[in-house]
Structure formats: C-alpha cells, structure tokens
Design a protein around this motif. Structure first.
Motif, PDB file in Angstrom:
ATOM      1  N   GLY A  30      35.618  71.320  30.559  1.00  0.00           N
ATOM      2  CA  GLY A  30      36.153  71.382  29.201  1.00  0.00           C
ATOM      3  C   GLY A  30      37.587  71.886  29.133  1.00  0.00           C
ATOM      4  O   GLY A  30      38.346  71.533  28.221  1.00  0.00           O
TER       5      GLY A  30
ATOM      6  N   LYS B 280      43.180  71.977  23.308  1.00  0.00           N
ATOM      7  CA  LYS B 280      43.107  72.027  21.840  1.00  0.00           C
ATOM      8  C   LYS B 280      44.501  72.365  21.283  1.00  0.00           C
ATOM      9  O   LYS B 280      45.378  72.798  21.999  1.00  0.00           O
ATOM     10  CB  LYS B 280      42.099  73.093  21.413  1.00  0.00           C
ATOM     11  CG  LYS B 280      40.712  72.875  22.024  1.00  0.00           C
ATOM     12  CD  LYS B 280      39.630  73.739  21.373  1.00  0.00           C
ATOM     13  CE  LYS B 280      39.501  75.122  21.958  1.00  0.00           C
ATOM     14  NZ  LYS B 280      38.305  75.841  21.452  1.00  0.00           N
TER      15      LYS B 280
ATOM     16  N   SER C 113      49.907  73.658  24.362  1.00  0.00           N
ATOM     17  CA  SER C 113      49.172  73.902  23.125  1.00  0.00           C
ATOM     18  C   SER C 113      49.823  74.999  22.306  1.00  0.00           C
ATOM     19  O   SER C 113      50.632  75.770  22.813  1.00  0.00           O
ATOM     20  CB  SER C 113      47.751  74.352  23.451  1.00  0.00           C
ATOM     21  OG  SER C 113      47.075  73.363  24.181  1.00  0.00           O
TER      22      SER C 113
HETATM   23  N1  LIG Z   1      44.752  75.228  23.801  1.00  0.00           N
HETATM   24  C1  LIG Z   1      43.554  75.473  24.300  1.00  0.00           C
HETATM   25  N2  LIG Z   1      42.786  74.464  24.697  1.00  0.00           N
HETATM   26  C2  LIG Z   1      41.557  74.692  25.212  1.00  0.00           C
HETATM   27  C3  LIG Z   1      41.080  76.011  25.396  1.00  0.00           C
HETATM   28  C4  LIG Z   1      41.908  77.080  24.949  1.00  0.00           C
HETATM   29  O1  LIG Z   1      41.562  78.251  25.040  1.00  0.00           O
HETATM   30  N3  LIG Z   1      43.135  76.770  24.415  1.00  0.00           N
HETATM   31  N4  LIG Z   1      39.855  76.219  25.999  1.00  0.00           N
HETATM   32  C5  LIG Z   1      39.423  75.144  26.896  1.00  0.00           C
HETATM   33  C6  LIG Z   1      38.088  75.313  27.430  1.00  0.00           C
HETATM   34  S1  LIG Z   1      37.945  76.370  28.761  1.00  0.00           S
HETATM   35  C7  LIG Z   1      37.029  74.592  26.967  1.00  0.00           C
HETATM   36  S2  LIG Z   1      35.509  74.675  27.722  1.00  0.00           S
HETATM   37  C8  LIG Z   1      37.164  73.699  25.785  1.00  0.00           C
HETATM   38  C9  LIG Z   1      36.197  74.142  24.697  1.00  0.00           C
HETATM   39  O2  LIG Z   1      36.329  73.342  23.560  1.00  0.00           O
HETATM   40  P1  LIG Z   1      35.600  73.756  22.207  1.00  0.00           P
HETATM   41  O3  LIG Z   1      35.935  75.166  21.885  1.00  0.00           O
HETATM   42  O4  LIG Z   1      36.061  72.773  21.190  1.00  0.00           O
HETATM   43  O5  LIG Z   1      34.106  73.616  22.457  1.00  0.00           O
HETATM   44  O6  LIG Z   1      38.469  73.708  25.254  1.00  0.00           O
HETATM   45  C10 LIG Z   1      39.511  73.791  26.203  1.00  0.00           C
HETATM   46  N5  LIG Z   1      40.793  73.635  25.567  1.00  0.00           N
END
Ligand SMILES: Nc1nc2c(c(=O)[nH]1)N[C@H]1C(S)=C(S)[C@@H](COP(=O)(O)O)O[C@H]1N2
Ligand SMILES: [Mo]
Length: 386
Positions: free
Chosen positions: A220, A225, A164
């Motif tokens: 999650g 993301k 990411s």
């Molecule tokens: N790149 C990236 N992806 C990530 C995260 C992050 O900090 N960075 N957090 C993760 C966690 S621990 C969770 S619970 C979910 C939360 O998604 P949201 O913030 O869209 O609810 O994204 C996941 N994907």
C-alpha cells in the motif's frame, strides 16, 4: 511461543484498543475500525466488515505516516510530472485530469505491506496490524500511463517516484513524510491509476483527497495519497521511506530476531498470495449437521488466484471452494463453499489460496523480517459446533 496465525485474538488485543478508541473520534464516514494509533492515524478493519465484494469506504483501513494536509482546495490543487526522464514536464489540475484522459472505474486491492505484522515472533516495532489492513474498493480516476505518455517518457526511465502534501509529524515542513514509487513497468500497468474517487464519491480526506495513486497488488505504501507530483526517474527512486529498512525485506532468509544490514535488504515488489475469511465471524456457534457458508476473498500481487481450499480438520483434508474471477486486473477474487461439521466440538475453518505460479499461502508464519512485512499465513476462524 508460537502464536496462531489469524486466530490471534481479538479479545485481548481489543480490550486495550477499545479503551484507547473510546477517547478518539473517527473521521466522519468511518465505522467499526480498530484504532492502532491516533497520531498518526492508523486503524484496521475486521474480517467480517470486509465481507462485501466491494469494500465500503466506512470499512477501509487507514494508514497515515504523517498528518493529512488541511484546508485542501480541489480547484487549486495541481499535479505535476517531472524528473530526469520526462520529455515535457506537465502541470495538471484535477479538472484537467478528469477532462483530458479516459476516465476509468476499477476495483483495486490495497494492502499494507505490514498487514499481519502483529504475529511475528519475536515481535517487531510498528503498527501491530492483525488481519484488517486490506481492502478492495472501486476507484475512479485515470490510468497512470496515460498521464505519463502525455508527458513523454525518455528511454532511460526506470522508476516513478511520488510526492505528497501531507505534513511530517515533527512539524518540520522541509521534511517529506513518504515519497515512494514503483518501477516504470508497474506504472504502465492496467492496474496503476491516479484516483480522485472511491466508491463513486470524492476520496475522503484520510484516503488522500483530492488525488492519490493506487497501484494494485503492491504494498500500500506505493499508493501515494494527497498526490502533488510524480517524477519519472532514471534510477530507483530515493525518496523518504525508500531506503534503509522501510518497506524492505532481507535478500535471503534470516533467523528470527536477526539484525540485518541495510545493504542486505531489498525493496518489496508485488505482494504474496493471500486470502481472508469474511464469513463466518470467528467464535461462531453452529448447530451440528446444519450447513455453514464460508466466504471470503483471495488476492495476489500481479498474478491470478487459481484455487482456494478450505479445511476444518487442521489441514488434514481440504475442500475446494468456488472461486470467482477478478472483475478487472488488480481486483480480489471471492470464494465460497458450504461446510457440514461431522460432530459437535471445537473446529477451525482454514482457508488457503494458491496462485497461477503454483505458490500457496503458508500454514504457519512465513519468513521473519526486521520490520514484519509480508505475513500471508492462512487465516483461521473458530467455530463451536453444538
Ligand atoms: N502521502 C502519503 N501516502 C500514503 C501514506 C502516507 O502516510 N502518506 N501511507 C501509505 C501506506 S503505508 C499505505 S498502506 C496506504 C494506505 O492507504 P489508506 O489509508 O487509504 O488505506 O497509503 C499509502 N500512501
Ligand atoms: Mo502501509
């Protein structure tokens, strides 16, 4: 001291949270969330804000481990597919994804593995999520397996890892914030997608704009993301937050407070059976004899919720609620029932879901673990009957 699952209190917790929140401005389009941390940004929803069948973007929790990328240009964004087990490495633009693969719109649950962490005793470090690190919006994107099939998957592929564009809190650009993944079987499932949209709009900056993974029913943290790269691996992915104690639980039950060796920890797979009462809101006043509609959602990792039962006498007797089926695999199910209270007084409404494998939510806290994951204890709301 045994704290009460789910009832645990907004009043005390919120006093400090709101004091903190008042100095902080939420990203545009978010409303009503409870701030847990502003750097990195972590905020949870409230049960009553999750009453809609489809979770509004405004009400979906935010869980960031680092800082979102800045100045994202969707026209220049690319997603590559690589790894030991890829046959034809690929690089795709967002426009390629939208035009070359079947577009899908699916309602998929997203629950943080640490949802409910605040209730573990002894307490464990990390964001003190109570009930609101769950949501089920409608996502727009393409199935992950279509992109993987286009790249070609070697026979030795066992895992998918994501990379990411978010930035490490330390400012060290060589450090990845989080790079987790899922077994190849989950990557090929109907409810694992690469999403560019939520509820019909582009993903918002805090939720991963312009691209993210959504793998329903798993913690999650596997739903990466700001997605830039996915790697087909011939071994279990070993990126940031795959090892040590992150997103792992003991292989065998341990006494509360135990220090557990890393070797005795295993990666969390599908999330356990759980439900949430989204109406009434806790602390409600109700006139004796008047019917009260109780409503909420239930969900379980890779299975189906079979039954939701509701109790107003501390679990002595249970009434079966109406339960909808999921609109698509990976979506939560809705329950509803009408309740008449037999007298005035203090009541609690409890909800308990069970799945197709015969597993039910525990009435009290499930197994303590060093990082406070997988609390699926029954949700309880209070009703004052007058
Ligand atoms: N790149 C990236 N992806 C990530 C995260 C992050 O900090 N960075 N957090 C993760 C966690 S621990 C969770 S619970 C979910 C939360 O998604 P949201 O913030 O869209 O609810 O994204 C996941 N994907
Ligand atoms: Mo999470």
């Amino acid at each position: 001291m045994n704290r009460i699952a789910g009832l645990m209190g907004y009043s005390a917790l919120m006093k400090t949270a709101w004091a903190k929140a008042s100095a902080f401005e939420f990203p545009l389009g978010k409303s009503g969330l409870r701030l847990l941390n502003d750097r990195p940004l972590n905020a949870e929803s409230m049960p009553h804000l999750l009453n809609d069948d489809v979770t509004r973007t405004a009400h979906l929790f935010i869980r960031n481990n680092g800082l979102p990328p800045v100045d994202v240009d969707i026209a220049k964004w690319t997603l590559s597919v690589d790894g030991e087990s890829v046959i034809r490495p690929l690089t795709l633009s967002v426009a390629d994804l939208k035009s070359r693969f079947e577009n899908v719109s699916l309602q998929l649950t997203l629950e943080c593995g640490g949802n409910g962490r605040a209730e573990f005793v002894p307490s464990v470090p990390g964001n003190q999520w109570t009930l609101g690190a769950i949501g089920c919006p409608q996502w727009q994107g393409v199935r992950l397996r279509e992109v993987l099939n286009e790249a070609g998957i070697k026979d030795d592929a066992v895992y998918l890892g994501f990379h990411s564009a978010d930035r490490h809190l330390s400012g060290d650009e060589s450090k990845e914030v989080i790079s987790r993944g899922i077994p190849i079987e989950k990557a090929m499932a109907d409810d694992a997608i690469i999403a560019w949209g939520m509820n019909g709009l582009d993903l918002s900056p805090v939720h991963g704009y312009p691209l993210r993974l959504v793998a329903a029913g798993w913690p999650g943290s596997v739903s990466g993301k700001w997605l830039t790269r996915i790697s087909l691996r011939n071994r279990v992915h070993d990126g940031a937050k795959m090892l040590g104690k992150s997103y792992r639980v003991p292989r065998f039950p341990v006494a509360p407070g135990t220090t557990v060796a890393d070797d005795d920890m295993m990666i969390i797979a599908a999330m356990p059976i759980k439900s949430l009462i989204t109406a009434p809101q806790t602390d409600r006043q109700q006139v004796v004899g008047e019917p009260l509609t109780v409503r909420g959602h239930a969900w379980v990792g890779d299975d189906e919720v079979k039954i939701v039962e509701v109790s107003i006498d501390f679990g002595e007797t249970w009434q079966v609620a109406e339960l909808s089926s999921a609109v698509n695999p990976g979506a939560w199910q809705h329950f509803q029932t009408s309740i008449r209270f037999p007298s005035k007084g203090y009541f609690e409404v409890w909800a308990k879901a069970s799945d197709s494998m015969g597993r039910s939510q525990p009435m009290v806290m499930p197994a303590w673990n060093p990082k406070g994951y997988l609390n699926n204890a029954c949700h309880r709301v209070s009703v004052h009957v007058v």
